[in-house]
Design an enzyme around this catalytic site. Structure first.
Site, PDB file in Angstrom:
ATOM      1  N   CYS A 126      -7.543 -40.121   6.763  1.00  0.00           N
ATOM      2  CA  CYS A 126      -7.209 -38.974   6.300  1.00  0.00           C
ATOM      3  C   CYS A 126      -7.089 -37.675   7.099  1.00  0.00           C
ATOM      4  CB  CYS A 126      -8.340 -38.515   5.162  1.00  0.00           C
ATOM      5  SG  CYS A 126      -8.472 -39.668   3.962  1.00  0.00           S
ATOM      6  N   HIS A 127      -7.973 -37.701   8.049  1.00  0.00           N
ATOM      7  CA  HIS A 127      -8.010 -36.389   8.888  1.00  0.00           C
ATOM      8  C   HIS A 127      -8.295 -36.696  10.335  1.00  0.00           C
ATOM      9  CE1 HIS A 127      -8.913 -34.909   4.793  1.00  0.00           C
ATOM     10  NE2 HIS A 127      -8.068 -33.874   5.142  1.00  0.00           N
ATOM     11  N   GLY A 128      -8.422 -37.928  10.671  1.00  0.00           N
ATOM     12  CA  GLY A 128      -8.442 -38.518  11.988  1.00  0.00           C
ATOM     13  C   GLY A 128      -9.637 -38.429  12.521  1.00  0.00           C
TER      14      GLY A 128
END
Length: 162
Positions: A126-128
């Site tokens: 989702c956001h790394g």
């Protein structure tokens, strides 16, 4: 006496019911697992990752200097709150290959993918956010390591979480 008799039903209804108490602990039989395998179990409505790490994964986590970690705190409910995030403080005592942790990314609550990312641990697409083989945050926006819940081995192959 009369006030206590009238108030007791209201006070008693605030206690958790039997269904809630049943969710307080989860027992996991890991006898069929072999090194390199992971399972996800549910505890208190949350995913908990149970990983039987390989020797290479344990060694990689042990060789990581604390100075390379974004979060130097173990986040292990079984230890003092300020315990350092060494592999020994993240893995199971006397069973270092076992890692038990809540599988919710500490950034926005996503569920990371196992055996992924640049450290071959967990990766939150989702956001790394990238976690290593001990569940410690190494890069990305997540601020803290994946939390380790209270647990104990009740037998060689049975873990009680909670």
């Amino acid at each position: 006496m009369g006030v206590a008799a009238v108030a007791w039903p209201f006070i008693d209804q605030m206690n958790p019911d039997a269904a809630a108490l049943a969710l307080a602990t989860t027992e996991v039989n890991v006898s069929s697992m072999s090194p390199g395998q992971s399972i996800t179990v549910s505890w208190r409505g949350k995913p908990v990752f149970v990983r039987y790490r390989t020797e290479e994964e344990v060694n990689a986590a042990k060789e990581t200097p604390l100075s390379d970690l974004k979060d130097p705190v173990a986040r292990n409910e079984n230890l003092q709150g300020d315990a350092p995030a060494t592999d020994e403080n993240r893995g199971a005592p006397d069973k270092e290959a076992w890692l038990i942790m809540v599988g919710i990314c500490t950034h926005l609550g996503c569920v990371p993918i196992g055996e992924a990312g640049s450290f071959n641990g967990w990766f939150c697409p989702c956001h790394g956010s990238v976690y290593d083989t001990a569940g410690r945050i190494r890069s990305g926006p997540a601020p803290t390591n994946l939390p380790i819940p209270t647990y104990q081995f009740t037998a060689d192959t049975v873990i009680r979480i909670g």
